[in-house]
Motif scaffolding. Structure first.
Motif, PDB file in Angstrom:
ATOM      1  N   PRO A  22       6.740  -9.798  11.710  1.00 33.52           N
ATOM      2  CA  PRO A  22       7.474  -9.781  10.541  1.00 33.52           C
ATOM      3  C   PRO A  22       7.933  -8.467  10.196  1.00 33.52           C
ATOM      4  O   PRO A  22       7.165  -7.489  10.496  1.00 33.52           O
ATOM      5  CB  PRO A  22       6.703 -10.352   9.333  1.00 33.52           C
ATOM      6  CG  PRO A  22       5.452 -10.168   9.750  1.00 33.52           C
ATOM      7  CD  PRO A  22       5.201 -10.052  11.388  1.00 33.52           C
ATOM      8  N   VAL A  23       9.005  -8.250   9.439  1.00 34.17           N
ATOM      9  CA  VAL A  23       9.546  -7.114   9.006  1.00 34.17           C
ATOM     10  C   VAL A  23       8.695  -6.801   7.587  1.00 34.17           C
ATOM     11  O   VAL A  23       8.557  -7.796   6.803  1.00 34.17           O
ATOM     12  CB  VAL A  23      10.856  -7.098   8.451  1.00 34.17           C
ATOM     13  CG1 VAL A  23      11.277  -5.742   7.956  1.00 34.17           C
ATOM     14  CG2 VAL A  23      11.733  -7.237   9.878  1.00 34.17           C
ATOM     15  N   ILE A  24       8.242  -5.756   7.512  1.00 32.42           N
ATOM     16  CA  ILE A  24       7.093  -5.661   6.190  1.00 32.42           C
ATOM     17  C   ILE A  24       8.097  -5.165   4.884  1.00 32.42           C
ATOM     18  O   ILE A  24       8.850  -4.246   4.859  1.00 32.42           O
ATOM     19  CB  ILE A  24       6.211  -4.250   6.566  1.00 32.42           C
ATOM     20  CG1 ILE A  24       5.489  -4.321   7.639  1.00 32.42           C
ATOM     21  CG2 ILE A  24       5.218  -4.151   5.160  1.00 32.42           C
ATOM     22  CD1 ILE A  24       4.796  -5.589   8.043  1.00 32.42           C
ATOM     23  N   PRO A  25       8.033  -6.113   3.927  1.00 30.59           N
ATOM     24  CA  PRO A  25       8.709  -6.011   2.698  1.00 30.59           C
ATOM     25  C   PRO A  25       8.006  -4.821   1.868  1.00 30.59           C
ATOM     26  O   PRO A  25       7.115  -4.897   1.248  1.00 30.59           O
ATOM     27  CB  PRO A  25       8.784  -7.245   2.027  1.00 30.59           C
ATOM     28  CG  PRO A  25       7.515  -8.161   2.725  1.00 30.59           C
ATOM     29  CD  PRO A  25       7.165  -7.212   3.992  1.00 30.59           C
ATOM     30  N   ARG A  26       8.536  -3.576   2.038  1.00 30.76           N
ATOM     31  CA  ARG A  26       7.872  -2.834   1.106  1.00 30.76           C
ATOM     32  C   ARG A  26       8.698  -2.339  -0.240  1.00 30.76           C
ATOM     33  O   ARG A  26       9.003  -1.308  -0.592  1.00 30.76           O
ATOM     34  CB  ARG A  26       7.701  -1.319   1.870  1.00 30.76           C
ATOM     35  CG  ARG A  26       6.813  -1.395   3.093  1.00 30.76           C
ATOM     36  CD  ARG A  26       6.620   0.037   3.676  1.00 30.76           C
ATOM     37  NE  ARG A  26       5.972  -0.036   5.177  1.00 30.76           N
ATOM     38  CZ  ARG A  26       4.371  -0.238   5.246  1.00 30.76           C
ATOM     39  NH1 ARG A  26       3.648  -0.318   4.385  1.00 30.76           N
ATOM     40  NH2 ARG A  26       4.137  -0.166   6.387  1.00 30.76           N
ATOM     41  N   GLY A  27       8.428  -3.508  -1.185  1.00 27.04           N
ATOM     42  CA  GLY A  27       9.376  -3.454  -2.584  1.00 27.04           C
ATOM     43  C   GLY A  27       8.572  -3.002  -3.555  1.00 27.04           C
ATOM     44  O   GLY A  27       9.054  -2.875  -4.378  1.00 27.04           O
ATOM     45  N   TYR A  28       7.232  -2.400  -3.142  1.00 25.53           N
ATOM     46  CA  TYR A  28       6.412  -1.785  -4.248  1.00 25.53           C
ATOM     47  C   TYR A  28       6.790  -0.515  -4.413  1.00 25.53           C
ATOM     48  O   TYR A  28       7.642   0.055  -3.637  1.00 25.53           O
ATOM     49  CB  TYR A  28       4.806  -1.859  -3.642  1.00 25.53           C
ATOM     50  CG  TYR A  28       4.689  -1.418  -2.238  1.00 25.53           C
ATOM     51  CD1 TYR A  28       4.251   0.184  -2.240  1.00 25.53           C
ATOM     52  CD2 TYR A  28       4.539  -2.118  -1.005  1.00 25.53           C
ATOM     53  CE1 TYR A  28       4.160   0.593  -1.015  1.00 25.53           C
ATOM     54  CE2 TYR A  28       4.284  -1.548   0.125  1.00 25.53           C
ATOM     55  CZ  TYR A  28       4.004  -0.232   0.190  1.00 25.53           C
ATOM     56  OH  TYR A  28       3.821   0.558   1.416  1.00 25.53           O
ATOM     57  N   ARG A  29       6.376   0.277  -5.602  1.00 28.33           N
ATOM     58  CA  ARG A  29       6.555   1.498  -6.118  1.00 28.33           C
ATOM     59  C   ARG A  29       6.164   2.381  -4.907  1.00 28.33           C
ATOM     60  O   ARG A  29       5.225   2.597  -4.429  1.00 28.33           O
ATOM     61  CB  ARG A  29       5.893   1.890  -7.445  1.00 28.33           C
ATOM     62  CG  ARG A  29       6.543   0.909  -8.528  1.00 28.33           C
ATOM     63  CD  ARG A  29       5.589   1.292  -9.703  1.00 28.33           C
ATOM     64  NE  ARG A  29       4.282   0.745  -9.480  1.00 28.33           N
ATOM     65  CZ  ARG A  29       3.278   1.118 -10.010  1.00 28.33           C
ATOM     66  NH1 ARG A  29       3.492   2.059 -10.888  1.00 28.33           N
ATOM     67  NH2 ARG A  29       1.825   0.760  -9.753  1.00 28.33           N
ATOM     68  N   ALA A  30       7.099   3.402  -4.660  1.00 22.28           N
ATOM     69  CA  ALA A  30       6.984   4.529  -3.808  1.00 22.28           C
ATOM     70  C   ALA A  30       6.531   5.484  -4.664  1.00 22.28           C
ATOM     71  O   ALA A  30       5.888   6.865  -4.251  1.00 22.28           O
ATOM     72  CB  ALA A  30       8.150   4.850  -2.976  1.00 22.28           C
ATOM     73  N   SER A  31       6.950   5.863  -5.954  1.00 24.63           N
ATOM     74  CA  SER A  31       6.577   7.175  -6.730  1.00 24.63           C
ATOM     75  C   SER A  31       6.668   6.399  -8.345  1.00 24.63           C
ATOM     76  O   SER A  31       7.116   5.434  -8.532  1.00 24.63           O
ATOM     77  CB  SER A  31       7.579   8.095  -6.724  1.00 24.63           C
ATOM     78  OG  SER A  31       8.748   7.810  -7.551  1.00 24.63           O
ATOM     79  N   SER A  32       6.075   7.471  -9.010  1.00 27.50           N
ATOM     80  CA  SER A  32       5.830   6.753 -10.406  1.00 27.50           C
ATOM     81  C   SER A  32       6.836   7.492 -11.336  1.00 27.50           C
ATOM     82  O   SER A  32       7.094   6.750 -12.487  1.00 27.50           O
ATOM     83  CB  SER A  32       4.366   7.351 -10.989  1.00 27.50           C
ATOM     84  OG  SER A  32       4.537   8.922 -11.009  1.00 27.50           O
ATOM     85  N   GLN A  33       7.642   8.578 -11.016  1.00 27.64           N
ATOM     86  CA  GLN A  33       8.743   8.971 -11.739  1.00 27.64           C
ATOM     87  C   GLN A  33       8.016   9.605 -13.083  1.00 27.64           C
ATOM     88  O   GLN A  33       8.667   9.802 -13.990  1.00 27.64           O
ATOM     89  CB  GLN A  33       9.658   8.124 -12.296  1.00 27.64           C
ATOM     90  CG  GLN A  33      10.194   7.080 -11.217  1.00 27.64           C
ATOM     91  CD  GLN A  33      11.140   7.685 -10.140  1.00 27.64           C
ATOM     92  OE1 GLN A  33      11.634   8.790 -10.348  1.00 27.64           O
ATOM     93  NE2 GLN A  33      11.398   7.019  -9.017  1.00 27.64           N
ATOM     94  N   LEU A  34       6.881  10.284 -13.020  1.00 26.73           N
ATOM     95  CA  LEU A  34       6.264  10.727 -14.261  1.00 26.73           C
ATOM     96  C   LEU A  34       6.359  12.267 -14.417  1.00 26.73           C
ATOM     97  O   LEU A  34       6.406  13.020 -13.281  1.00 26.73           O
ATOM     98  CB  LEU A  34       4.636  10.418 -14.459  1.00 26.73           C
ATOM     99  CG  LEU A  34       4.310   8.964 -14.346  1.00 26.73           C
ATOM    100  CD1 LEU A  34       2.764   8.617 -14.738  1.00 26.73           C
ATOM    101  CD2 LEU A  34       5.025   8.198 -15.816  1.00 26.73           C
TER     102      LEU A  34
END
Lengths: 210, 506
Positions: A22-34
């Protein structure tokens, strides 16, 4: 047939239906923007939640803070590559309580067992989880020195604070000997309640240097 | 060591501590007799459930992380041979030594041989499911090698000569007072004034193991993750006993199932967010150690890894069941399981208890091994385990699949139709026609007769006896629902209230 060949053969046979990769769905956060102030606030909140002790000081005041935290220590160890300038001032310069450890001149485990505290830097910290990552760089030293003494004083530079884990791991070389530390040693093994203080350092002091 | 003449027939199942030696209903019945156990488990599982929910709800992208985790593991299974070879090349290039073990016996022999080669007769151990599965401690003891468990819960279990009952907290079935009593009884040099305060108990474990850590020459560990693209191994822990074992000894021997791989360093960012929150309900566990082969001057200079099959390839061969191998051993499924909460882990027999164990054990051993065919029925199929699983293993679906594998395996063996076959055929005949069902329903009053004056049926015959073993069946109604409906809807002169007799329509 060797065990290796046979196991690989068994696995290939098990996969004879050639399942799709499968293609890995990396929809999780990559950075916090803080921003910097938010990162510090979050890290402090999480460290205190783990019962770590935290102080925030200007970089120039790091030596004084270290001296203050070491006041009760009869002896302490530092890695040979600890940042120059952290051991200055009247208490720490020419301090007879200090031992220095390096790969070429390592202290024995028995010697470390007789030492009260350790002072190190850190590679990167994760604000969201209150985690400090040590990667064995010269200012952190061998893994044993941050493990055997009962009191770990760890300096985190503000520039090394990442918001969330993906940002932090992106800054680390995974092939170095790594230790991720989130608070002092603890256990949840009795009735699943967290209790601090088992085999690792029972006191963790974090100095956040601005 | 296992030897084969020519090609073995596939699949090859696992051996060791993977079997229920007593059927689950019997074992559960035994465990349910222990009220203290039920109280301890209820308290512990509810504590951890609340903690897990709190830290999971903090993350806005929890479901995205689960989706990524599930897909990464699916991709690992599809690419397993290639990833194993990649991992091996990287780990070996950095000074580690890889050994392959077909089954439990072979793995045990390799580990014992490596310890013997150091000239030592003892080793310190980090809690590891893989070494529990292969029965390593018992094997080493037979070989004259003492293995000291250093995780607090494993220490409690080892001192009490008991068996683990949970994959994360092996002593979950013991409360603090029981732990204190075990320490007072079994721990050499323990303070006789020891109280049941968990902090004092943890302190006693620290004092007890300190000397062992500082002098141990050999450590044995499991691994939570292995990164194929770098050859890195990871151990996730809390107490620092893991760091002690991974850092201070000269020789480190790790035993790991072949399914533990992750393709890349980046994948760790997913699993290190999923695992701590799912297992101990913490944002992050206190300590995680990662090592890549040997680092000169830091940590063990003699680093081994035993890659274990032991039935994993057999589980992989089951297309419906292979996702059970995605398990990262967090234990969230057992903490939310209404069956586990009441029976505890010992009822499952295998090293792997709870919902995941109910699928993993029979997949690794084959459904016909000892009493493992009873495990897929140890569930109400409520689905709480699926919701809690950080890598979205559809445990209820696999349970149902394995039940059908079980039924099929029995059908093949017996030429004479079983009671279940007869019952199912009868049901198929009756339920396929309204007339036939109507005819059978005329027999309801007979059931009332059988129920007697207390209007309860307490014992059914044959295979139906299992149903009445722990519950009564109320007497059947005087008339069937279909009869009642007919009267209600086709006799306009009858008032509905009069036709509906509540006592008869439970």
């Amino acid at each position: 047939m060797s065990a290796r060949e046979e196991i690989l053969d068994r696995i290939r046979t098990a996969l004879k239906d050639t399942p799709e990769v499968p293609v890995i769905p990396r929809g999780y956060r990559a950075s916090s923007q803080l921003d910097e102030a938010e990162l510090i606030e979050l890290l402090v909140d999480r460290l205190i939640d783990y019962k770590a002790r935290v102080s925030i000081v200007d970089t120039a005041d790091v030596p004084a803070k270290i001296a203050e935290l070491l006041a009760g220590a009869g002896s302490y160890v530092v890695p040979a590559g600890l940042d120059a300038g952290w051991l200055t001032g009247p208490e720490l310069e020419q301090d007879s309580r200090r031992r220095t450890d390096s790969v070429t001149a390592p202290l024995s485990v028995a010697e470390l067992d007789g030492i009260d505290a350790v002072v190190t830097g850190s590679a990167v910290a994760v604000a969201e989880t209150g985690t400090i990552i040590l990667d064995g760089s010269p200012n952190q030293g061998r893994r044993a020195i941050t493990l055997v003494p009962d009191h770990h004083i760890c300096v985190v530079k503000v520039a090394d604070i990442a918001g969330i884990l993906p940002e932090a791991l992106g800054r680390i070389n995974g092939t170095r000997p790594l230790t991720m530390i989130s608070g002092p040693s603890a256990t949840s093994d009795i009735e699943l309640e967290r209790v601090e203080g088992v085999h690792g350092p029972r006191t963790l002091d974090v100095i956040i240097a601005r | 060591m296992s030897t084969f003449l020519g090609m073995p027939s596939l699949p090859v199942y696992g051996t060791g501590n993977l079997h229920a030696s007593q059927s689950f209903p019997k074992a559960a019945h035994r465990e349910l007799g222990n009220a203290q156990l039920r109280a301890n488990l209820g308290h512990a599982t509810h504590t951890i459930r609340d903690k897990r929910l709190n830290v999971v709800s903090e993350l806005p992208d929890w479901e995205n992380l689960r989706d990524a985790g599930s897909a990464i593991k699916e991709s690992v299974m599809a690419r397993l041979p290639e990833l194993l070879e990649q991992f091996e090349a990287n780990f070996t290039a950095r000074g580690g030594v890889i050994h392959w073990a077909r089954d439990a016996d072979e793995a045990n022999e390799i580990v014992a041989g490596l310890i013997r080669a150091t000239g030592e007769t003892e080793a310190v151990k980090i809690k590891s499911m893989a070494t529990q599965e292969i029965g390593l401690n018992e094997y080493l003891e037979e070989q004259g090698i003492a293995a000291y468990e250093t995780d607090l819960a494993e220490l409690i279990v080892q001192l009490d000569h008991d068996k683990p009952s949970h994959i994360l907290v092996p002593a979950i079935h013991k409360n603090r007072t029981q732990v204190r009593d075990i320490f007072l009884r079994e721990m050499e040099g323990v303070d006789p004034e020891l109280t049941n305060d968990p902090a004092r108990l943890a302190g006693a474990a620290r004092a007890h193991l300190r000397r062992k850590f500082l002098t141990a020459k050999v450590a044995v560990s499991g691994a939570n993750f292995a990164l194929a693209d770098s050859g890195t191994l990871a151990v996730v822990e809390s107490e620092g006993n893991g760091r002690m074992c991974l850092t201070l000894p000269e020789t480190l021997i790790t035993v790991m199932g072949v399914e533990k791989l992750l393709p890349t360093w980046q994948d760790l960012e997913v699993f290190m967010q999923l695992l701590p929150r799912s297992s101990t309900g913490e944002r992050m566990n206190p300590y995680t150690s990662l090592w890549t082969g040997v680092t000169e001057g830091d940590g063990p200079q003699n680093v081994h890894l035993v890659l274990l099959d032991n039935g994993r390839s057999a589980a992989l061969a089951d297309e419906m069941g292979r996702s059970a191998l995605h398990c990262i051993r967090c234990s969230a499924c057992m903490n939310v399981c209404p069956v586990y909460e009441r029976t505890g882990g010992h009822a499952y027999g295998s090293t792997y208890p709870g919902p995941i164990g109910a699928i993993l054990s029979p997949l690794m051993t084959g459904i016909q091994a000892e009493e493992n065919n009873s495990l897929p029925y140890a569930s109400s199929l409520c689905g709480a385990c699926y919701d809690a699983c950080p890598v979205k293993i559809n445990i209820p679906d696999i349970l149902v699949h394995l039940r059908s594998v079980d039924v099929d395996s029995k059908r093949g063996k017996k030429k004479i139709p079983t009671q279940m076959d007869i019952g199912m055929n009868a049901a198929s005949w009756a339920l396929s026609s309204g007339k036939r069902l109507g005819m059978l329903e005329k027999g309801l009053p007979l059931g009332r007769l059988a129920a007697g004056p207390d209007k309860k049926i307490t014992k059914l015959p044959g295979i139906a006896a299992g149903w009445t073993q722990s519950r009564d069946i109320p007497a059947p109604p005087k008339q069937s629902f279909r009869d009642w409906w007919k009267k209600e809807h086709h006799a306009p002169d009858t008032a509905p209230a009069a036709a509906y007799n509540q006592e008869d329509q439970p």
